[in-house]
Design a protein around this motif. Structure first.
Motif, PDB file in Angstrom:
ATOM      1  N   SER A   1       4.664  13.854  -5.521  1.00 39.46           N
ATOM      2  CA  SER A   1       3.317  14.379  -5.734  1.00 39.46           C
ATOM      3  C   SER A   1       2.754  14.000  -7.105  1.00 39.46           C
ATOM      4  CB  SER A   1       3.291  15.898  -5.546  1.00 39.46           C
ATOM      5  OG  SER A   1       3.527  16.244  -4.190  1.00 39.46           O
ATOM      6  N   LYS A   2       3.620  13.685  -8.058  1.00 39.69           N
ATOM      7  CA  LYS A   2       3.173  13.212  -9.372  1.00 39.69           C
ATOM      8  C   LYS A   2       2.789  11.741  -9.348  1.00 39.69           C
ATOM      9  CE  LYS A   2       5.896  16.172 -12.490  1.00 39.69           C
ATOM     10  NZ  LYS A   2       7.064  16.153 -13.415  1.00 39.69           N
ATOM     11  N   GLY A   3       3.158  11.046  -8.276  1.00 39.34           N
ATOM     12  CA  GLY A   3       2.937   9.612  -8.222  1.00 39.34           C
ATOM     13  C   GLY A   3       4.076   8.816  -8.809  1.00 39.34           C
ATOM     14  N   ASP A   4       5.225   9.462  -8.987  1.00 41.00           N
ATOM     15  CA  ASP A   4       6.391   8.805  -9.579  1.00 41.00           C
ATOM     16  C   ASP A   4       7.348   8.254  -8.526  1.00 41.00           C
ATOM     17  OD1 ASP A   4       5.498   9.334 -12.101  1.00 41.00           O
ATOM     18  OD2 ASP A   4       6.749  11.103 -12.403  1.00 41.00           O
ATOM     19  N   ALA A   5       6.855   8.036  -7.319  1.00 37.44           N
ATOM     20  CA  ALA A   5       7.703   7.506  -6.249  1.00 37.44           C
ATOM     21  C   ALA A   5       6.946   6.423  -5.482  1.00 37.44           C
ATOM     22  CB  ALA A   5       8.132   8.615  -5.300  1.00 37.44           C
ATOM     23  N   THR A   6       7.690   5.435  -5.031  1.00 38.19           N
ATOM     24  CA  THR A   6       7.133   4.376  -4.191  1.00 38.19           C
ATOM     25  C   THR A   6       7.801   4.457  -2.826  1.00 38.19           C
ATOM     26  OG1 THR A   6       6.820   2.944  -6.116  1.00 38.19           O
ATOM     27  CG2 THR A   6       6.787   1.893  -3.958  1.00 38.19           C
ATOM     28  N   VAL A   7       6.999   4.733  -1.798  1.00 34.97           N
ATOM     29  CA  VAL A   7       7.536   4.879  -0.439  1.00 34.97           C
ATOM     30  C   VAL A   7       6.703   4.014   0.510  1.00 34.97           C
ATOM     31  CG1 VAL A   7       8.185   6.471   1.396  1.00 34.97           C
ATOM     32  CG2 VAL A   7       8.216   7.249  -0.982  1.00 34.97           C
ATOM     33  N   PRO A   8       7.089   2.746   0.703  1.00 31.76           N
ATOM     34  CA  PRO A   8       6.351   1.875   1.622  1.00 31.76           C
ATOM     35  C   PRO A   8       6.454   2.363   3.062  1.00 31.76           C
ATOM     36  CG  PRO A   8       7.860   0.631   0.211  1.00 31.76           C
ATOM     37  CD  PRO A   8       8.221   2.073   0.070  1.00 31.76           C
ATOM     38  N   LEU A   9       5.553   1.898   3.895  1.00 24.88           N
ATOM     39  CA  LEU A   9       5.635   2.224   5.316  1.00 24.88           C
ATOM     40  C   LEU A   9       6.943   1.685   5.883  1.00 24.88           C
ATOM     41  CD1 LEU A   9       2.007   1.366   6.497  1.00 24.88           C
ATOM     42  CD2 LEU A   9       3.004   3.648   6.204  1.00 24.88           C
ATOM     43  N   ARG A  10       7.531   2.445   6.793  1.00 22.20           N
ATOM     44  CA  ARG A  10       8.790   1.985   7.375  1.00 22.20           C
ATOM     45  C   ARG A  10       8.555   0.776   8.277  1.00 22.20           C
ATOM     46  NH1 ARG A  10       9.692   7.309  11.166  1.00 22.20           N
ATOM     47  NH2 ARG A  10       8.170   6.840  12.776  1.00 22.20           N
ATOM     48  N   THR A  11       9.561  -0.090   8.348  1.00 22.84           N
ATOM     49  CA  THR A  11       9.521  -1.256   9.224  1.00 22.84           C
ATOM     50  C   THR A  11      10.231  -0.921  10.523  1.00 22.84           C
ATOM     51  OG1 THR A  11       9.496  -2.795   7.360  1.00 22.84           O
ATOM     52  CG2 THR A  11      10.239  -3.651   9.479  1.00 22.84           C
ATOM     53  N   ASN A  12       9.586  -1.202  11.633  1.00 19.20           N
ATOM     54  CA  ASN A  12      10.133  -0.882  12.952  1.00 19.20           C
ATOM     55  C   ASN A  12      10.312  -2.172  13.743  1.00 19.20           C
ATOM     56  OD1 ASN A  12      10.786   0.076  15.461  1.00 19.20           O
ATOM     57  ND2 ASN A  12       9.147   1.588  15.572  1.00 19.20           N
ATOM     58  N   ILE A  13      11.550  -2.510  14.059  1.00 14.65           N
ATOM     59  CA  ILE A  13      11.844  -3.705  14.846  1.00 14.65           C
ATOM     60  C   ILE A  13      12.201  -3.289  16.263  1.00 14.65           C
ATOM     61  CG2 ILE A  13      13.370  -5.695  15.117  1.00 14.65           C
ATOM     62  CD1 ILE A  13      13.716  -5.704  12.087  1.00 14.65           C
ATOM     63  N   ASP A  14      11.440  -3.798  17.227  1.00 11.97           N
ATOM     64  CA  ASP A  14      11.665  -3.478  18.635  1.00 11.97           C
ATOM     65  C   ASP A  14      12.708  -4.437  19.212  1.00 11.97           C
ATOM     66  OD1 ASP A  14      11.346  -2.174  21.013  1.00 11.97           O
ATOM     67  OD2 ASP A  14       9.522  -3.231  21.604  1.00 11.97           O
TER      68      ASP A  14
END
Length: 331
Positions: free
Chosen positions: A30-43
């Motif tokens: 919530s402070k902006g001290d984290a980087t969380v990219p969208l998860r990659t989904n392989i079918d």
């Protein structure tokens, strides 16, 4: 590199540890001290499976870096294998070198139970004594354990669409937690009655319809919606979302993109976005307010975030290193 099994993790790290570290992770997010990219989904169509990759990085005094790999292979059940196997890969944030491989299935159960525990600790009334747990799947034991760690509960009702399963779960959990926490764990023979008696309600299902009646929820109750994580899932009643005095999420972006029970009331005009107060990390950081009165109804909704995985995994690794637990491998 250290390899840590479920037993290894349990030997060095407790639910209370996880609750404290989840709070740290959410505060950083919530402070902006984290980087969380969208998860990659392989079918993987040939095997009717999917492979998901959930990376994350948390900065701060004790940075954490890693990726959780989760596969969804329904046909594994026929092979006697887990249908949702998971592995956590932790990296040294200073060098980028892999530092640990951890049982991701248990890590997910632990950090998700702790997430609810953190919310319950911050939002439920201090004198809460009775709870209801809806759903007895793989996440349920740690959800129960977390509630028991943050409130001195005397009774917990357990509900499931299969009453026999609820009865067996209640007995198993009584054997596991009954004496430790001095609590009665009982199957809910009448869910409406159980809800009316409860100070805390935790629903951890993938239901596409509400798992309980909003009219049964009494003033002062705290509710956790932990299971629903797609736009089609609606375990929390829309009427309760509308009625709640304080609605707080684990991550605003995640919930409003994935959780049907929070998206639908917004789309149907039952609430405005302003009705959603913000994130639990913002509450921890003192940026928003939570419960203000004993009679308020508070609601916490979570869909999960990789920042919890990387922070908890790093804390587990530190504990394991200190106690020399696990299997060390030289790369």
């Amino acid at each position: 590199m250290r390899i840590l099994t479920k037993k290894d993790v349990q030997a060095v790290y407790t639910m209370k540890d996880a609750i404290a570290d989840d709070k740290i992770a959410l505060a950083a997010y919530s402070k902006g001290d984290a980087t969380v990219p969208l998860r990659t989904n392989i079918d993987v169509q040939a095997e009717h499976g999917q492979s998901l990759y959930m990376p994350g990085y948390a900065a701060g005094e004790q940075p954490a870096l890693g990726v959780k790999i989760v596969s969804v292979y329904p046909d594994n059940i026929d092979k006697g294998l887990p249908s949702v196997p998971a592995t956590m890969v932790s990296l040294d944030p200073k060098t980028g070198i892999v530092s640990a491989i951890i049982d991701g299935t248990y890590l997910t159960q632990l950090r998700t139970g702790a997430l609810q525990g953190a919310a319950t600790d911050l939002l439920a009334n201090p004198d809460a004594k009775v709870a209801t747990l809806i759903g007895t799947g793989g996440q349920a034991p740690t959800q129960l354990e977390a509630m028991l760690n943050v409130r001195q509960l005397t009774r917990v009702y357990v509900s499931d669409i299969d009453h026999d399963r609820a009865t067996k779960f209640a007995q198993d959990m009584t054997d596991r937690f009954g004496k430790q926490f001095n609590v009665d764990i009982l199957p809910a023979n009448d869910l409406s009655k159980a809800i009316r008696a409860s100070d805390i309600i935790t629903s951890v299902t993938t239901s596409k319809q509400a798992t309980f009646d909003a009219a049964d929820v009494q003033p002062g109750t705290h509710i956790n919606g932990i299971g629903a994580y797609t736009p089609e899932m609606h375990e929390i009643p829309a009427a309760l979302v509308q009625r709640a005095d304080s609605v707080i999420f684990d991550t605003m972006d995640g919930v409003l993109a994935e959780a049907g029970d929070m998206i639908t009331p917004l789309k149907e005009g039952l609430v405005t976005k302003a009705h959603y107060a913000g994130e639990l990390g913002q509450l921890i950081n003192g940026k928003i307010k939570g419960r203000q009165r004993h009679d308020q109804v508070t609601l916490f909704k979570a869909v999960g975030t990789a920042v919890l995985d990387v922070v908890v995994a790093e804390k587990i690794l530190q504990a394991a290193d200190k106690q020399h637990v696990g299997t060390s491998v030289d790369l």
